[in-house]
Design a protein around this motif. Sequence first.
Motif, short mmCIF file in Angstrom:
data_model
loop_
_atom_site.label_atom_id
_atom_site.label_comp_id
_atom_site.label_asym_id
_atom_site.label_seq_id
_atom_site.Cartn_x
_atom_site.Cartn_y
_atom_site.Cartn_z
N ASN A 1 2.13 7.45 -5.10
CA ASN A 1 1.08 5.79 -4.93
C ASN A 1 1.46 5.21 -3.09
O ASN A 1 0.42 3.94 -2.73
CB ASN A 1 1.69 4.69 -5.51
CG ASN A 1 1.11 4.59 -7.00
OD1 ASN A 1 -0.21 5.46 -7.34
ND2 ASN A 1 1.99 3.87 -8.18
N MET B 1 -5.77 2.56 -1.44
CA MET B 1 -5.85 1.32 -2.58
C MET B 1 -4.99 0.52 -1.47
O MET B 1 -4.18 0.06 -1.29
CB MET B 1 -4.22 2.28 -3.76
CG MET B 1 -3.93 1.48 -4.99
SD MET B 1 -1.78 1.99 -5.60
CE MET B 1 -3.02 3.68 -6.41
N GLN C 1 -2.09 -5.05 -2.33
CA GLN C 1 -1.92 -6.63 -3.35
C GLN C 1 -2.55 -5.59 -5.30
O GLN C 1 -1.30 -6.27 -5.67
CB GLN C 1 -3.08 -7.15 -2.98
CG GLN C 1 -2.61 -8.17 -2.24
CD GLN C 1 -3.12 -7.44 -0.35
OE1 GLN C 1 -3.72 -7.01 -0.35
NE2 GLN C 1 -2.77 -8.55 0.90
N ILE C 2 -3.41 -4.86 -4.66
CA ILE C 2 -3.68 -4.49 -6.50
C ILE C 2 -2.52 -3.71 -7.22
O ILE C 2 -2.66 -3.38 -7.90
CB ILE C 2 -4.83 -3.75 -6.65
CG1 ILE C 2 -6.31 -4.99 -6.01
CG2 ILE C 2 -5.26 -2.80 -7.50
CD1 ILE C 2 -7.48 -4.66 -6.05
N ALA C 3 -1.55 -2.61 -6.15
CA ALA C 3 -0.85 -1.95 -6.81
C ALA C 3 0.46 -2.86 -6.92
O ALA C 3 1.32 -1.77 -8.12
CB ALA C 3 -0.17 -0.64 -5.09
N ILE D 1 -0.05 -5.80 -8.59
CA ILE D 1 -0.41 -6.45 -9.19
C ILE D 1 -0.35 -5.11 -10.62
O ILE D 1 0.28 -5.84 -11.67
CB ILE D 1 -1.67 -7.11 -8.97
CG1 ILE D 1 -1.61 -8.31 -8.30
CG2 ILE D 1 -1.97 -7.15 -10.85
CD1 ILE D 1 -2.98 -8.36 -8.34
N ARG D 2 -0.45 -4.40 -10.00
CA ARG D 2 -0.49 -3.27 -11.15
C ARG D 2 0.99 -2.80 -11.85
O ARG D 2 1.14 -2.15 -12.81
CB ARG D 2 -0.82 -2.24 -11.13
CG ARG D 2 -2.57 -2.75 -11.59
CD ARG D 2 -3.77 -1.34 -10.67
NE ARG D 2 -4.92 -1.52 -11.53
CZ ARG D 2 -6.54 -0.54 -10.30
NH1 ARG D 2 -5.50 0.38 -9.72
NH2 ARG D 2 -6.90 -1.26 -10.95
N GLY D 3 2.33 -3.06 -10.38
CA GLY D 3 2.99 -2.69 -10.68
C GLY D 3 3.94 -1.29 -10.39
O GLY D 3 4.29 -0.01 -10.78
N ALA D 4 1.73 -0.35 -9.95
CA ALA D 4 2.34 0.50 -9.00
C ALA D 4 3.36 0.30 -7.92
O ALA D 4 3.45 1.61 -7.28
CB ALA D 4 0.41 1.29 -8.63
N LYS E 1 6.60 -1.85 -6.19
CA LYS E 1 7.74 -3.41 -6.33
C LYS E 1 8.11 -3.88 -5.16
O LYS E 1 8.12 -2.64 -3.98
CB LYS E 1 8.95 -3.02 -7.22
CG LYS E 1 8.56 -2.24 -8.38
CD LYS E 1 9.59 -2.32 -10.10
CE LYS E 1 8.67 -2.17 -10.38
NZ LYS E 1 9.51 -1.11 -11.64
#
Length: 121
Positions: A78, A87, A90-92, A94-97, A99
């Motif tokens: 990731n 990637m 922000q989406i990473a 939100i998805r928890g990919a 922290k």
Amino acid sequence: MESSLKSAALLEQMKKHLETDAGNELKEKVGLVYQLNIAPKKIGFNEEIFVVDLKEGKVSKGPYNGKPDATFSFTDDNFLSIAAGKMNPQIAFIRGAMKIKGSISAAQKFTPDIFPKPSKL
């Protein structure tokens, strides 16, 4: 920097990048310290810690001596996807990919633009 992570090659390139004029511009523009906790497979397990210091213009292995502006945790794959711009950070998040701990405004300056464009990784 000895590491079994694929991201170590990118961080090694980053180290060299910070010694260039473009790297100096980054220090002036960003001027923040980021700690990266990168795990081979699962966040929180067997993490290797790196520091990208955009105040001093250094990349090092091991925890930051002090309080970094923002700390990121992600898996090796990731991190590479985010750094390469494949990637969206922000989406990473939100998805928890990914922290984040620390300053969110500092974290928002941690974009694919700060990384050298990969020649071959």
